[in-house]
Write an enzyme that holds these catalytic residues in place. Structure first.
Site, PDB file in Angstrom:
ATOM      1  N   HIS A   1       0.906   5.181   1.357  1.00  0.00           N
ATOM      2  CA  HIS A   1       0.291   6.207   2.200  1.00  0.00           C
ATOM      3  C   HIS A   1       0.343   7.543   1.471  1.00  0.00           C
ATOM      4  O   HIS A   1       1.401   7.951   0.969  1.00  0.00           O
ATOM      5  CB  HIS A   1       1.091   6.388   3.498  1.00  0.00           C
ATOM      6  CG  HIS A   1       1.056   5.222   4.414  1.00  0.00           C
ATOM      7  ND1 HIS A   1       0.178   5.130   5.466  1.00  0.00           N
ATOM      8  CD2 HIS A   1       1.812   4.094   4.452  1.00  0.00           C
ATOM      9  CE1 HIS A   1       0.395   4.001   6.115  1.00  0.00           C
ATOM     10  NE2 HIS A   1       1.379   3.354   5.526  1.00  0.00           N
TER      11      HIS A   1
ATOM     12  N   HIS B   1       0.855  -1.197   0.000  1.00  0.00           N
ATOM     13  CA  HIS B   1       0.000   0.000   0.000  1.00  0.00           C
ATOM     14  C   HIS B   1       0.881   1.234   0.000  1.00  0.00           C
ATOM     15  O   HIS B   1       2.037   1.196   0.434  1.00  0.00           O
ATOM     16  CB  HIS B   1      -0.957   0.024   1.186  1.00  0.00           C
ATOM     17  CG  HIS B   1      -0.290  -0.162   2.509  1.00  0.00           C
ATOM     18  ND1 HIS B   1       0.096  -1.405   2.973  1.00  0.00           N
ATOM     19  CD2 HIS B   1       0.090   0.723   3.461  1.00  0.00           C
ATOM     20  CE1 HIS B   1       0.674  -1.274   4.157  1.00  0.00           C
ATOM     21  NE2 HIS B   1       0.696   0.016   4.474  1.00  0.00           N
TER      22      HIS B   1
HETATM   23  P1  5GP Z   1       1.744   0.338   7.405  1.00  0.00           P
HETATM   24  O1  5GP Z   1       2.102   0.562   8.858  1.00  0.00           O
HETATM   25  O2  5GP Z   1       1.639  -1.148   7.100  1.00  0.00           O
HETATM   26  O3  5GP Z   1       2.587   1.074   6.437  1.00  0.00           O
HETATM   27  O4  5GP Z   1       0.301   0.977   7.244  1.00  0.00           O
HETATM   28  C1  5GP Z   1      -0.872   0.332   7.595  1.00  0.00           C
HETATM   29  C2  5GP Z   1      -1.919   1.390   7.719  1.00  0.00           C
HETATM   30  O5  5GP Z   1      -3.188   0.792   7.627  1.00  0.00           O
HETATM   31  C3  5GP Z   1      -1.894   2.142   9.067  1.00  0.00           C
HETATM   32  O6  5GP Z   1      -1.740   3.532   8.821  1.00  0.00           O
HETATM   33  C4  5GP Z   1      -3.229   1.797   9.703  1.00  0.00           C
HETATM   34  O7  5GP Z   1      -3.781   2.891  10.400  1.00  0.00           O
HETATM   35  C5  5GP Z   1      -4.065   1.396   8.519  1.00  0.00           C
HETATM   36  N1  5GP Z   1      -5.082   0.412   8.785  1.00  0.00           N
HETATM   37  C6  5GP Z   1      -4.903  -0.773   9.433  1.00  0.00           C
HETATM   38  N2  5GP Z   1      -6.054  -1.480   9.448  1.00  0.00           N
HETATM   39  C7  5GP Z   1      -6.967  -0.720   8.792  1.00  0.00           C
HETATM   40  C8  5GP Z   1      -8.354  -0.923   8.475  1.00  0.00           C
HETATM   41  O8  5GP Z   1      -8.970  -1.922   8.805  1.00  0.00           O
HETATM   42  N3  5GP Z   1      -8.967   0.071   7.763  1.00  0.00           N
HETATM   43  C9  5GP Z   1      -8.301   1.202   7.382  1.00  0.00           C
HETATM   44  N4  5GP Z   1      -8.998   2.104   6.681  1.00  0.00           N
HETATM   45  N5  5GP Z   1      -7.010   1.428   7.665  1.00  0.00           N
HETATM   46  C10 5GP Z   1      -6.349   0.470   8.374  1.00  0.00           C
END
Ligand code: 5GP
Ligand code: ZN
Length: 136
Positions: free
Chosen positions: A101, A99
């Site tokens: 951001h 993903h």
């Molecule tokens: P990472 O830390 O893997 O780069 O980012 C994961 C992101 O996904 C985090 O910013 C977290 O807040 C978001 N996130 C995790 N679970 C969910 C969810 O169920 N729904 C949404 N909309 N965001 C999520």
């Protein structure tokens, strides 16, 4: 991946605040936003990270990032954007489905998307260039 939350969100099996959707991606609002309007670009197919995602889809993801940043800069509005993509636990990745951001920035906000700059030593520079040489 049957147990992947982003697979379920991307497929619409779990509801999400969807800004945009096409055949390859869903763009949703992050549930734990760094700032007002923090969004995520999620491919509909499962790839763990930037190494796994095919080149063509990675390219499309960045083109979509450009589109969302362009539209939302005016719509929110905001003063700037960080485009962040974490790979691996030590880099802050918590959901192991690729993903991107998209983090809107506002003058005076306190979102911590920064680091303390070090110093590139001659030794490190030479060593890194040697490690990469001929590998592309
Ligand atoms: P990472 O830390 O893997 O780069 O980012 C994961 C992101 O996904 C985090 O910013 C977290 O807040 C978001 N996130 C995790 N679970 C969910 C969810 O169920 N729904 C949404 N909309 N965001 C999520
Ligand atoms: Zn997945």
């Amino acid at each position: 991946m049957s147990d992947c939350i982003f697979c379920k969100i991307a497929a619409g099996e779990i509801p999400s605040a969807t800004l945009y959707e096409d055949e390859n991606f869903r763009v949703i609002l992050d549930l734990g936003p760094a700032t007002y309007g923090h969004a995520l670009i999620i491919p509909k197919k499962h790839y763990a990270n930037l190494i796994e995602i095919p080149d063509e889809l990675a390219g499309k993801a960045m083109i979509l990032a450009k589109k969302v940043v362009t539209v939302m800069t005016k719509a929110l509005p905001c003063d700037g954007y960080n485009v962040v993509q974490n790979n691996g636990e030590c880099a802050g990745q918590t959901v192991f489905h690729f993903h991107i951001h998209l983090i809107p920035r506002y003058k005076g906000d306190h979102a911590g998307v920064t680091w303390k700059p070090g110093k590139l030593t001659d030794e490190a520079r030479d060593e890194i260039l040697k490690k990469a040489a001929g590998k592309f």
